[in-house]
Design a protein around this motif. Structure first.
Motif, short mmCIF file in Angstrom:
data_model
loop_
_atom_site.label_atom_id
_atom_site.label_comp_id
_atom_site.label_asym_id
_atom_site.label_seq_id
_atom_site.Cartn_x
_atom_site.Cartn_y
_atom_site.Cartn_z
N LEU A 81 0.82 -1.20 0.03
CA LEU A 81 -0.08 -0.15 0.19
C LEU A 81 0.94 1.29 -0.08
O LEU A 81 1.65 1.49 0.96
N ALA A 82 0.69 1.76 -1.06
CA ALA A 82 1.36 3.22 -1.15
C ALA A 82 0.66 4.66 -0.90
O ALA A 82 1.17 5.55 -0.65
N GLY A 83 -0.80 4.22 -0.98
CA GLY A 83 -1.71 5.58 -0.48
C GLY A 83 -2.92 5.17 -0.95
O GLY A 83 -3.45 3.90 -1.13
N ALA A 84 -3.81 6.14 -1.27
CA ALA A 84 -4.95 5.83 -1.61
C ALA A 84 -5.81 7.08 -2.39
O ALA A 84 -5.29 8.09 -2.06
N VAL A 85 -6.79 6.88 -2.70
CA VAL A 85 -7.67 8.02 -3.36
C VAL A 85 -9.01 7.96 -3.03
O VAL A 85 -9.60 6.86 -3.10
N ALA A 86 -9.67 8.94 -2.45
CA ALA A 86 -10.97 8.95 -2.02
C ALA A 86 -11.75 9.91 -2.79
O ALA A 86 -11.19 11.11 -3.00
N VAL A 87 -13.17 9.76 -3.23
CA VAL A 87 -13.82 10.64 -3.99
C VAL A 87 -15.09 10.65 -3.51
O VAL A 87 -15.76 9.81 -2.80
N TYR A 88 -15.67 11.90 -3.19
CA TYR A 88 -16.90 12.21 -2.70
C TYR A 88 -17.92 13.20 -3.50
O TYR A 88 -17.48 14.07 -4.29
N THR A 89 -18.86 12.73 -3.68
CA THR A 89 -20.18 13.33 -4.55
C THR A 89 -21.18 13.89 -3.70
O THR A 89 -21.79 13.32 -2.86
N ASP A 90 -21.23 15.14 -3.79
CA ASP A 90 -22.47 15.81 -2.81
C ASP A 90 -23.63 15.78 -3.39
O ASP A 90 -24.09 16.17 -4.54
N ILE A 91 -24.61 14.91 -2.41
CA ILE A 91 -25.85 14.68 -3.19
C ILE A 91 -26.97 15.35 -1.87
O ILE A 91 -28.23 15.06 -1.78
N SER A 92 -26.66 16.46 -1.26
CA SER A 92 -27.41 16.87 -0.51
C SER A 92 -28.38 17.61 -1.07
O SER A 92 -29.64 17.62 -0.51
N THR A 93 -28.41 18.26 -2.20
CA THR A 93 -29.49 18.83 -2.90
C THR A 93 -30.61 17.63 -3.26
O THR A 93 -31.77 17.83 -3.15
N LEU A 94 -30.03 16.82 -3.95
CA LEU A 94 -30.80 15.66 -4.25
C LEU A 94 -31.50 15.12 -3.09
O LEU A 94 -32.77 14.90 -3.14
N LYS A 95 -30.73 14.82 -1.87
CA LYS A 95 -31.79 14.42 -0.67
C LYS A 95 -32.80 15.24 -0.29
O LYS A 95 -33.79 14.80 -0.08
N LEU A 96 -32.46 16.70 -0.48
CA LEU A 96 -33.51 17.66 -0.06
C LEU A 96 -34.63 17.74 -0.97
O LEU A 96 -35.91 17.67 -0.61
#
Length: 568
Positions: A393-408
């Motif tokens: 393991l040399a590292g990692a990549v994390a991805v976040y998609t904002d779905i707050s508007t969709l949830k509302l």
């Protein structure tokens, strides 16, 4: 970009901070120490020049206005000393006019920070100069490596020269084994040996005057080529390396020329080596283009993309992450990602996902809650991928998609649908909703369930409500849509239900359901009593009309009898 950041972290740079003001000195020390730099402190120019010569820092932050010798004089002495002349100097001062800046840069300063300053600005300027320091080190290492390569290859060529004197045939066999074009020329640029059979001129002690020149065979020139490597070797006595692009076909050649000395150490011949690197250079340009494209994607993608080291600490933080979480890249770098964007129960969940990721497993996309810098929560879809090098393991990549508007939006839609159903339940009528294509019953209100004795949701309207084997002949679905298939005005009609022995008035309308498909909303009101009253009214009117006719007949008969009596 990431490789440069990792290299900066790995170097453990030392920085000499020079300032006669103890508060300023302490402030800069704290900023640098927190960011992982080793700090050397000096309070005047004399201490600075001595510390720079003895401890050889990677960078100097130098105040201008100091007692004794000021910052400009200190810089002049540092640059005059061969031991410290290479150390970059950044001036830190309250002087902000152009003349002072020009003076500092003319004295050898590489940058200028004006007080008061922002910590992020100071760190950014420091990192920029340290990148230059790091690149200079690598260039020196590369130069040393190239020098060693030249020395090694020169030794090999000298060994080949000895082998040539021992056996010309053996030397030719060695040349034949080289896949690239290689030949040996003399001072007149005549080709004496080559590993290309079409070039081969086996000169065995005779006059080589009949040999063609390399320029005539390679470039069809009558004289030496521009920037001739062979002539440069004869002139300088050193090996030469260069790249040449051919104007006629655009191919790129790597050319290396090495001297071959005689017994007296004089250059007698030159070995020239040609390698076609056109494809290699094209690949380099393609890699650079793709890297620029990837960096543009990372800059403009709305998602938060975070690069992590093997300890799950932030290495890189794209603009999408800045917008989503509110931390600048400088604030995020070096922080543990979970502690930065998760709190409470979401922090425990993030810890489980991190352990999964650190074990080398992918984290599939999942919905969760993360926190911004201002402690407000946002709904996101998170995913992560480990970066494995040689199964480590040399590292990692994390991805976040904002779905707050969709949830509302989903929540508002759910509430709106609930209000709609509540209204449907409050109306004194039997109501159901059916898909206009499949005729599936999607909703029945309580009054209709009571009338049919059970909930028929999920069934088919014409089968379960009417007992038919196919769609109702009187189905109004086609009349509820316009030519483009969009809902238009409603449709009202009356119907006698023989099964229930009741009369109903139907009001049908096409609407969009919660999942956006077209459905038929039918509201039926029981008008049996109205029909009965209407029928009784009609019967009553018929009887009145009959009595009125009888009365008229009686009146007519009485008049006739009276007239008859008068006649008699």
């Amino acid at each position: 970009m990431t490789g440069t950041v990792q290299a900066l972290h790995a170097e453990n740079f030392s920085i000499l901070v020079v300032d006669d003001n103890a508060t300023n000195l302490l402030c800069l020390q704290q900023i640098l120490l927190v960011n992982g730099y080793r700090v050397i402190a000096a309070t005047d120019g004399y201490q600075a020049t001595l510390a720079a010569e003895q401890q050889q820092p990677d960078l100097i932050l130098l105040d201008v206005m100091m007692p004794g010798i000021d910052g400009f004089e200190t810089c002049r002495r540092l640059k005059a000393n061969p031991v410290t002349a290479h150390i970059p100097v950044i001036f830190v001062t309250a002087l902000s006019n152009t003349g002072d800046r020009v003076t500092g840069l003319e004295l050898g300063g590489v940058d200028y920070v004006t007080k008061p300053y922002e910590n992020a600005e100071v760190l950014a300027r420091i990192k920029t100069q340290l990148k230059v320091v790091l690149l200079n080190r690598r260039m020196r290492q590369a130069f040393d490596f190239q020098e060693s390569e030249v020395a090694r290859r020169t030794a090999e060529l000298e060994a080949a020269n000895q082998a040539l004197r021992a056996s010309r045939n053996l030397f030719q066999n060695v040349l034949d084994a080289v896949p690239e074009l290689l030949f040996v020329v003399d001072l007149e640029l005549r080709v004496l040996f080559s590993n290309d059979p079409s070039w081969r001129m086996a000169v065995t002690g005779g006059d080589p005057a009949g040999c063609p020149t390399c320029s005539s065979r390679l470039r069809k020139f009558a004289g030496p080529c521009p920037r001739c490597s062979v002539l440069e070797v004869f002139r300088s006595g050193k090996s030469v390396e260069q790249e040449v692009t051919c104007g006629n076909d655009g191919r790129v050649w790597e050319i290396r020329a090495f001297p071959i000395c005689d017994e007296n150490g004089n250059i007698a011949k030159v070995v020239e080596y040609l390698r076609d690197i056109t494809a290699f250079r094209q690949a380099q340009r393609e890699i650079a283009t793709r890297r620029q494209f990837l960096e543009a994607v990372l800059e403009n993608v709305p998602d938060a993309i975070v690069t992590l080291d093997e300890r799950h600490h932030v290495i890189d933080w794209n603009p999408g992450a800045v917008r989503m979480f509110g931390y600048s890249p400088a604030e995020a770098r070096g922080q543990h990602l979970d502690n930065l964007v998760a709190q409470g129960r979401s922090l425990a969940e993030a810890g489980r996902k991190t352990r999964q990721l650190m074990s080398g497993q992918w984290v599939e996309p999942f919905e969760t809650i993360r926190q911004r810098r201002d402690a407000t929560s946002l709904h996101v879809i998170a995913a992560a991928s480990p970066i494995m090098i040689n199964q480590l393991l040399a590292g990692a990549v994390a991805v976040y998609t904002d779905i707050s508007t969709l949830k509302l939006t989903e929540e508002e839609l759910r509430r709106s649908h609930e209000r709609f159903l509540t209204v449907m339940e409050s109306i004194d009528a039997t109501i159901y909703v059916a898909d206009m294509t499949t005729h599936e019953i999607l909703f029945m209100n309580q009054q209709m369930m009571k009338e049919f004795g059970r909930d028929l949701t999920g069934g088919v309207c014409w089968r379960d409500l009417r007992g038919l084997s196919g769609p109702c002949p009187s189905c109004t679905s086609s009349r509820l849509l316009d030519s483009q298939g969009n809902p238009k005005g409603g449709c009202s009609w009356e119907e006698y239900d023989a099964r229930a022995n009741r009369w109903y008035r139907h009001h049908d309308r096409a609407i969009k359901w919660v999942d956006q498909r077209l459905v038929r909303l039918q509201m039926a009101t029981d008008i049996t009593d109205q029909k009965r009253i209407e029928q009784e009214r009609k019967e009553y009117e018929r009887r009145i009309q009959q009595l009125q006719k009888m009365e008229a007949i009686g009146t007519l008969a009485g008049g006739i009898a009276h007239d008859f009596n008068n006649i008699l």
